[in-house]
Design an enzyme around this catalytic site. Structure first.
Site, mmCIF file in Angstrom:
data_model
loop_
_atom_site.group_PDB
_atom_site.id
_atom_site.type_symbol
_atom_site.label_atom_id
_atom_site.label_comp_id
_atom_site.label_asym_id
_atom_site.label_seq_id
_atom_site.Cartn_x
_atom_site.Cartn_y
_atom_site.Cartn_z
ATOM 1 N N ARG A 64 -19.419 60.252 -20.661
ATOM 2 C CA ARG A 64 -20.488 61.150 -20.195
ATOM 3 C C ARG A 64 -21.861 60.506 -20.033
ATOM 4 O O ARG A 64 -22.785 61.168 -19.578
ATOM 5 C CB ARG A 64 -20.622 62.355 -21.118
ATOM 6 C CG ARG A 64 -19.349 63.169 -21.329
ATOM 7 C CD ARG A 64 -18.773 63.716 -20.058
ATOM 8 N NE ARG A 64 -17.743 64.735 -20.296
ATOM 9 C CZ ARG A 64 -16.732 64.969 -19.483
ATOM 10 N NH1 ARG A 64 -16.603 64.239 -18.366
ATOM 11 N NH2 ARG A 64 -15.857 65.920 -19.755
ATOM 12 N N HIS A 232 -2.759 60.712 -16.005
ATOM 13 C CA HIS A 232 -2.245 61.901 -16.727
ATOM 14 C C HIS A 232 -1.128 62.651 -15.979
ATOM 15 O O HIS A 232 -1.265 63.817 -15.629
ATOM 16 C CB HIS A 232 -3.382 62.851 -17.100
ATOM 17 C CG HIS A 232 -4.421 63.089 -16.049
ATOM 18 N ND1 HIS A 232 -4.127 63.432 -14.739
ATOM 19 C CD2 HIS A 232 -5.777 63.051 -16.129
ATOM 20 C CE1 HIS A 232 -5.241 63.587 -14.074
ATOM 21 N NE2 HIS A 232 -6.254 63.361 -14.874
ATOM 22 N N ASP A 305 -7.384 61.013 -22.009
ATOM 23 C CA ASP A 305 -8.213 61.823 -21.106
ATOM 24 C C ASP A 305 -9.252 62.595 -21.924
ATOM 25 O O ASP A 305 -9.523 63.777 -21.663
ATOM 26 C CB ASP A 305 -7.357 62.764 -20.260
ATOM 27 C CG ASP A 305 -8.149 63.431 -19.131
ATOM 28 O OD1 ASP A 305 -9.255 62.956 -18.811
ATOM 29 O OD2 ASP A 305 -7.669 64.434 -18.570
ATOM 30 N N PHE A 323 -12.674 72.264 -17.317
ATOM 31 C CA PHE A 323 -11.393 71.722 -17.771
ATOM 32 C C PHE A 323 -11.631 70.573 -18.755
ATOM 33 O O PHE A 323 -12.593 69.829 -18.627
ATOM 34 C CB PHE A 323 -10.588 71.193 -16.586
ATOM 35 C CG PHE A 323 -10.146 72.237 -15.604
ATOM 36 C CD1 PHE A 323 -8.926 72.881 -15.756
ATOM 37 C CD2 PHE A 323 -10.938 72.576 -14.510
ATOM 38 C CE1 PHE A 323 -8.500 73.832 -14.845
ATOM 39 C CE2 PHE A 323 -10.523 73.525 -13.590
ATOM 40 C CZ PHE A 323 -9.301 74.159 -13.753
#
Length: 430
Positions: A64, A232, A305, A323
């Site tokens: 982030r 993923h 993830d 999400f």
């Protein structure tokens, strides 16, 4: 200071090692693996009854920073990685600004060098702004330290752009990582399309949205020869297509997450936003196919993830919240409980999925205990009992469906470049 990890069961798939031995680390590198190693000046870590493995690699993490430091930073995310047994992590480019230039890549590298508890390797964007239209400065990002390219949660929908990206990726010898989702099929969806989405009145994301993109990209990988990696992976057909591509000589790999082999949509607490991720939790049949892919070797790596979101964003109505879940601190424990304890895979195979598997894709020069390799070591116990308290997480975010779960098995110590960064005994992260 030199360090000796004493009396552990050393399992290193890269060198076919599986025996009780000591691991000696000097000047940040592996100096030897043998019984009864000693040095009067070395720090000693007693690993009796534990597994000693090459440092675990997570090839799919969201840190982030820059831009969303309220959710996570390079420092906090790397500390969560250390507490989860990971010594190296690869961070996705969905920052603000997007990591689509050498300037942003260099910023991440420098911040990691000064603040990170573990090794941090940036992944650059495929396209400028991850908008899917114009290719990013791939060569410049590689020169600055990028180890792969991906637009992460924004799949490259335009086949012409993806073809060009694959051609550039091949020329720079970088893996290209795709979040496989046809947005025309999944638009507006919040969970797996099936009986539960109908029951709860939520719009579904069909498995076909993943399958269609994997199929298209395998054709492009065959055309270009690029090293193509499915992020993923979550559906039965996608696993089958990757296996088909591999059996026909394509340089294609894939990863899955602990939540995709550890949970199914039937396990979701209705409307609990901590169960909202993308790809969504699929049906039990898809989950079983993921486990089969792990057993067969079709799936190369387990990746978390790790996707932190603060409570102000995540604890909204299910349809409105973002999400993703955090996962660095629970990944190893989930893999031990869901895969090793039931006898589905061996400890050696588990370690492959966290070391040589991701290393074969990312080529970081890590993932082994051979002499001369970086002194990255993960020590874990297959049986230690502990309870995950998300409020004590090293991450800045708390979005996990595993809060208050008692695990059997988990990390015991994390050693990075010869330094003890975390141990369960002290719970202190350096």
């Amino acid at each position: 200071m030199p360090i000796v990890i004493r009396n552990g069961r050393v399992i290193d798939p890269a060198s076919n090692t599986d025996r009780v031995a000591d691991v000696f680390i000097v000047d940040g590198r592996i100096a030897g693996v043998a019984p009864n190693l000693s040095s009067p000046k070395a720090e000693v870590f007693d690993a009796t009854g534990m597994i000693v493995a090459p440092g675990f690699i997570d090839m799919h993490v969201h840190l982030r920073e820059p831009g969303f430091e309220h959710a996570e930073t390079i420092e906090s995310g790397s500390r969560a990685a250390a507490a989860g047994g990971f010594t190296s992590i690869c961070c996705m480019p969905n920052t603000k600004p997007v990591n689509d230039s050498a300037m942003v890549t260099s910023y991440i590298v420098e911040q990691a060098r000064s603040k990170a508890a573990v090794n941090v390797f940036p992944i650059g964007a495929i396209t400028k702004g991850s908008a899917g239209e114009e290719l990013a400065a791939i060569g410049a990002m590689k020169a600055a330290g990028a180890v792969a390219i991906s637009d992460d949660g924004l799949p490259v929908m335009n086949a012409r752009v993806m073809r060009r990206a694959m051609e550039f990726a091949r020329s720079y010898d970088l893996p290209i990582i795709q979040h496989c989702e046809d947005l025309n099929l999944s638009a507006g969806g919040d969970m797996h399309e099936g009986a539960n989405s109908v029951r709860w009145g939520l719009r579904g994301i069909p498995a076909a949205s993943e399958d269609v993109m994997v199929a298209r990209d395998l054709v492009l990988a065959q055309l270009t020869g690029a090293r193509y990696h499915v992020a993923h992976i979550s559906t039965r057909n996608a696993v089958a297509m990757v296996e088909y591509g591999r059996s026909h000589g394509l340089p294609v790999t894939c990863e899955t997450t602990p939540h995709h082999f550890g949970l199914a949509d039937a396990d979701m607490a209705p409307y609990d936003s901590n169960y909202k991720m993308k790809p969504p939790l699929r049906s039990c049949g898809h989950r079983d196919a993921i486990i089969e892919g792990l057993i067969a070797g079709t799936i190369s790596a387990i990746a978390t993830d790790h996707a932190p979101h603060p409570g102000s964003e995540k604890m909204q109505e299910f349809e409105r919240c973002p999400f993703g879940i955090i996962g660095l601190e629970t990944a190893l424990a989930l893999a031990l409980e869901e895969l090793v304890a039931p006898g589905k895979i061996t400890l050696a195979r588990l370690i492959e999925l966290f070391t040589t598997g991701p290393e074969s894709v990312m080529r970081l020069g890590r993932g082994t205990l051979t002499p001369g390799a970086p002194g990255d070591v993960t020590v874990f116990s297959p049986t230690v009992e502990w309870t995950y308290d998300v409020n004590q997480s090293a991450s800045r975010s708390r979005n996990s469906p595993f809060h208050a779960r008692t695990f059997h098995g988990g990390p015991m110590a994390t050693i990075v470049n010869g330094g003890l960064k975390w141990s369960r005994q002290s719970s202190h992260i350096t």
